[in-house]
Write a protein that holds these residues in place. Structure first.
Motif, PDB file in Angstrom:
ATOM      1  N   ILE A 142      -5.418  41.200 -40.316  1.00 44.96           N
ATOM      2  CA  ILE A 142      -6.321  41.199 -39.723  1.00 44.96           C
ATOM      3  C   ILE A 142      -7.568  39.424 -38.652  1.00 44.96           C
ATOM      4  CG2 ILE A 142      -9.050  42.311 -38.411  1.00 44.96           C
ATOM      5  CD1 ILE A 142      -8.054  44.563 -40.201  1.00 44.96           C
ATOM      6  N   ALA A 143      -7.865  39.374 -39.685  1.00 46.97           N
ATOM      7  CA  ALA A 143      -8.538  37.710 -39.165  1.00 46.97           C
ATOM      8  C   ALA A 143      -7.528  36.668 -38.844  1.00 46.97           C
ATOM      9  CB  ALA A 143      -8.826  36.509 -40.378  1.00 46.97           C
ATOM     10  N   LEU A 144      -6.053  36.691 -39.274  1.00 49.77           N
ATOM     11  CA  LEU A 144      -5.339  35.697 -38.524  1.00 49.77           C
ATOM     12  C   LEU A 144      -5.029  36.736 -36.912  1.00 49.77           C
ATOM     13  CD1 LEU A 144      -2.588  33.971 -39.237  1.00 49.77           C
ATOM     14  CD2 LEU A 144      -1.386  35.804 -40.280  1.00 49.77           C
ATOM     15  N   LYS A 145      -4.576  37.900 -37.703  1.00 48.26           N
ATOM     16  CA  LYS A 145      -4.729  38.182 -35.936  1.00 48.26           C
ATOM     17  C   LYS A 145      -5.499  37.779 -34.793  1.00 48.26           C
ATOM     18  CE  LYS A 145      -2.158  42.757 -36.700  1.00 48.26           C
ATOM     19  NZ  LYS A 145      -2.520  44.184 -37.036  1.00 48.26           N
ATOM     20  N   VAL A 146      -6.907  38.181 -35.338  1.00 43.82           N
ATOM     21  CA  VAL A 146      -7.565  37.621 -33.904  1.00 43.82           C
ATOM     22  C   VAL A 146      -7.735  36.047 -33.719  1.00 43.82           C
ATOM     23  CG1 VAL A 146     -10.057  37.611 -34.401  1.00 43.82           C
ATOM     24  CG2 VAL A 146      -9.056  39.904 -34.818  1.00 43.82           C
ATOM     25  N   ALA A 147      -8.046  35.253 -35.337  1.00 48.59           N
ATOM     26  CA  ALA A 147      -7.549  34.040 -34.509  1.00 48.59           C
ATOM     27  C   ALA A 147      -6.101  33.470 -33.945  1.00 48.59           C
ATOM     28  CB  ALA A 147      -7.305  32.929 -36.111  1.00 48.59           C
ATOM     29  N   LEU A 148      -5.008  34.161 -34.031  1.00 47.15           N
ATOM     30  CA  LEU A 148      -4.282  33.589 -32.999  1.00 47.15           C
ATOM     31  C   LEU A 148      -4.698  34.855 -31.645  1.00 47.15           C
ATOM     32  CD1 LEU A 148      -1.243  34.225 -35.036  1.00 47.15           C
ATOM     33  CD2 LEU A 148      -2.006  32.653 -34.452  1.00 47.15           C
ATOM     34  N   ALA A 149      -5.112  35.325 -31.466  1.00 49.95           N
ATOM     35  CA  ALA A 149      -5.444  35.784 -30.114  1.00 49.95           C
ATOM     36  C   ALA A 149      -6.121  35.633 -29.164  1.00 49.95           C
ATOM     37  CB  ALA A 149      -6.053  37.402 -30.033  1.00 49.95           C
ATOM     38  N   ILE A 150      -7.304  34.582 -30.149  1.00 45.36           N
ATOM     39  CA  ILE A 150      -8.095  33.637 -29.943  1.00 45.36           C
ATOM     40  C   ILE A 150      -7.432  32.502 -29.396  1.00 45.36           C
ATOM     41  CG2 ILE A 150     -10.869  32.585 -29.902  1.00 45.36           C
ATOM     42  CD1 ILE A 150     -11.327  34.591 -32.402  1.00 45.36           C
TER      43      ILE A 150
END
Length: 159
Positions: A120-128
């Motif tokens: 989840i943290a990786l997905k959010v960071a990439l989305a940002i």
């Protein structure tokens, strides 16, 4: 009741962003717009999560994209670097909770929870990051034109 819920969230997001802008050494004249940038990003994130029922990655993507657009307009109007508003405004949507829980579950040796929270943290960071890149793909001329229009409207006497 919903209005109060969002109002409390937005006010605390603004206060947190204001405190971060002080730590970030933004100019004192820019504190208010820095706080507004954090309020915008958190409000959009909340609307996406609670009203549109998107996941955290999509909510972060939309929020980061819109925040970057607002930061570019603020920067063009105030003749400040975009990072002044972007870095302080992104403070509210950084995936700190998931990074914290990833390290917590790593220490507790709960591999399944580590994977879940890290993903989840990786997905959010990439989305940002993707939201910021997409917003920077828009030509700067558009933001200078909007800044000029805003300045002309301010200079015209109101009847």
């Amino acid at each position: 009741m919903i209005f109060l819920h969002y109002l409390v969230h937005i006010v605390f997001a603004g206060v947190g962003t204001l405190a971060f802008s002080i730590l970030f050494h933004a100019r004192k004249s820019e504190y208010m717009l820095c706080a507004v940038s954090g309020m915008i990003s958190w409000f959009l994130y909340l609307i996406c999560m609670e009203q549109l029922h998107t996941g955290p990655a999509i909510a972060s993507l939309i929020s980061a994209f819109m925040l970057t657009l607002f930061a570019r307009v603020f920067a063009a109007c105030r003749k400040e670097p975009v990072t002044t508003y972007l870095v302080t405004g992104i403070f509210t949507i950084v995936p700190g909770t998931w990074i914290y829980f990833t390290s917590y579950y790593l220490i507790m040796n709960d591999v399944g929870s580590v994977r879940t929270n890290a993903l989840i943290a990786l997905k959010v960071a990439l989305a940002i990051a993707i939201g910021i890149v997409f917003a920077f793909a828009i030509p700067q001329k558009l933001f200078h034109r909007s800044a000029e229009k805003i300045k002309k409207q301010r200079q015209q006497p109101s009847d």
